[in-house]
Design an enzyme around this catalytic site. Structure first.
Site, mmCIF file in Angstrom:
data_model
loop_
_atom_site.group_PDB
_atom_site.id
_atom_site.type_symbol
_atom_site.label_atom_id
_atom_site.label_comp_id
_atom_site.label_asym_id
_atom_site.label_seq_id
_atom_site.Cartn_x
_atom_site.Cartn_y
_atom_site.Cartn_z
ATOM 1 N N ASP A 1 6.496 -1.773 13.967
ATOM 2 C CA ASP A 1 5.310 -2.239 14.691
ATOM 3 C C ASP A 1 5.649 -2.676 16.110
ATOM 4 O OD1 ASP A 1 2.874 -1.968 13.360
ATOM 5 O OD2 ASP A 1 3.307 -3.615 12.007
ATOM 6 N N VAL B 1 -11.373 -6.796 9.330
ATOM 7 C CA VAL B 1 -12.491 -7.525 9.929
ATOM 8 C C VAL B 1 -13.162 -6.682 11.001
ATOM 9 C CG1 VAL B 1 -13.123 -9.559 11.282
ATOM 10 C CG2 VAL B 1 -11.504 -9.784 9.379
ATOM 11 N N ASP C 1 -9.961 -15.960 3.804
ATOM 12 C CA ASP C 1 -10.788 -14.760 3.628
ATOM 13 C C ASP C 1 -11.984 -14.820 4.572
ATOM 14 O OD1 ASP C 1 -12.521 -12.729 2.761
ATOM 15 O OD2 ASP C 1 -11.846 -12.897 0.693
ATOM 16 N N ARG D 1 -14.488 -12.922 4.887
ATOM 17 C CA ARG D 1 -15.768 -12.642 4.230
ATOM 18 C C ARG D 1 -16.377 -13.926 3.671
ATOM 19 N NH1 ARG D 1 -13.111 -8.117 0.492
ATOM 20 N NH2 ARG D 1 -11.634 -9.863 0.453
ATOM 21 N N GLY E 1 -4.201 -10.755 9.562
ATOM 22 C CA GLY E 1 -3.358 -10.807 10.750
ATOM 23 C C GLY E 1 -4.109 -10.069 11.841
ATOM 24 N N LYS F 1 0.846 -1.185 0.000
ATOM 25 C CA LYS F 1 0.000 0.000 0.000
ATOM 26 C C LYS F 1 0.888 1.244 0.000
ATOM 27 C CE LYS F 1 -3.624 -2.337 2.657
ATOM 28 N NZ LYS F 1 -4.371 -2.360 3.941
#
Length: 356
Positions: free
Chosen positions: A109, A291, A242, A244, A173, A14
């Protein structure tokens, strides 16, 4: 200062160009296409580039200007974050090649979790493992947890410095973080990002004797690593990583998908309660990540099992949430919010602070 933020995951890179807090442009590309996307910026290069790096090891506890030595040290940590460290370093190298005169800054992180006390970060393992090999709880998703805890305070109208917040950063994750008045005091991921919650392809917490048992049964170290990091989690239980698709199949009555959600929710509820225990109470529960932000049914499923902690949802607010939102029921002892993850803003801020 115009900052290009590079956030490399296991499957996408990204890119976000920010001028102050304004998002000028953004793009999401396959890792192999990052070089071409970065080359498009050469005619009008940013003032600096900030990179999300998952694992900073013991040395890197804050944003760091990248040079060849830093790259080599980060490369040595690949085994501790096998899904992310490699892609992030590949993108970093590509950015250095495409923008050779532009400062590159690594943001970690693991840095947000440097405040975790020894009682929470120390494993009860032989001293050599801890001292020579550096095995302890590092924690991850720190850039996201830091942002979400601060933004949650803004949403409920109270400063983060007086709140006990559990951040549920849920995506392919996923991890939880106990944030005590702005400081991380516990988290579910550990020495690597494989611990804690059930994730897309990682199974999370596991009896530590299982890997050695499997090795004794004839599996290779590579096969065990594959099962722990790339073939576990939702993928192992439902055949897909996934969420979804898992939700849709569970709604249609698929037993494997239903079991996957049951396992996911059971683990998540138990670990939220553990984070609250680390805080000694709860003021705010904040959902974030793909999510956490986009699955109201899973938010409800999780919170419905946590009423004893003083959280409750307003069904209409939960269903309507789009971006940052307060979704808790009026009168609940603890607030519940949804926070849109903005790691790009955190990284850009760290870059500006470091470079002045």
């Amino acid at each position: 200062m115009r900052v290009l933020v590079v956030n490399a995951g296991s499957s996408t890179v990204k890119l976000a160009l920010l001028d102050g807090d304004e998002l000028v442009k953004q793009n999401s590309v396959d890792p192999g296409d990052a070089r071409d996307a970065l080359a498009d910026l050469v005619s009008d290069p940013p003032d600096a580039v900030g990179h999300r790096i998952v694992h900073g090891g013991s040395r890197f506890t804050g944003p760091t200007v990248v040079d060849d030595e830093v790259v080599d040290e980060l490369d040595a940590l690949r085994a501790l974050a096998p899904l992310h460290q490699g892609p992030a370093l590949d993108a970093l190298r590509q950015a250095r090649d495409a923008l050779p005169g532009v400062p590159q800054v690594a943001c970690f992180d693991t840095a947000f979790h440097r405040t975790i006390p020894a009682a929470a970060s120390t494993y009860a393992i032989p001293a050599r493992w801890r001292d020579e090999f550096g095995v302890h709880r590092y924690g991850f998703h720190g850039l996201a947890h830091g942002w979400a805890s601060r933004r949650a305070g803004e949403l409920v109208g109270r400063p983060v410095g007086e709140l006990r917040t559990v951040v549920a950063h849920l995506g392919s994750g996923a991890s939880l973080c106990a944030v005590d008045r702005g400081r991380s005091v516990d988290t579910t991921m550990g020495h690597t990002p494989a611990a804690g919650l059930v994730m897309g392809s990682r199974g999370g917490d596991l009896d530590p004797a299982v890997p050695t048992y499997l090795l004794g049964r004839g599996l290779t170290p590579g096969e065990v690593d594959e099962g722990l990091n790339r073939a576990g989690g939702l993928k192992a239980l439902a055949g897909t990583s996934d969420m979804r698709e898992v939700v849709a199949r569970a709604d249609a009555g698929d037993p494997d998908a239903t079991l996957a959600l049951d396992v996911w929710a059971h683990r998540a509820r138990a670990l939220v309660a553990a984070m609250v225990a680390a805080l000694g109470g709860l003021d705010v529960l904040a959902f974030s990540g793909g999510v956490g932000e986009h699955q109201p049914g899973l938010r409800a499923r999780l919170v419905d099992g946590l009423g004893f902690l003083g959280v409750a949802l307003d069904p209409a607010r939960n269903a309507a949430a789009d971006g940052d939102a307060v979704i808790g029921a009026d009168g609940a002892a603890a607030a519940t919010v949804v926070v849109h993850a903005r790691e790009d803003l955190v990284i850009a801020g760290e870059v500006r602070q470091l470079l002045g």
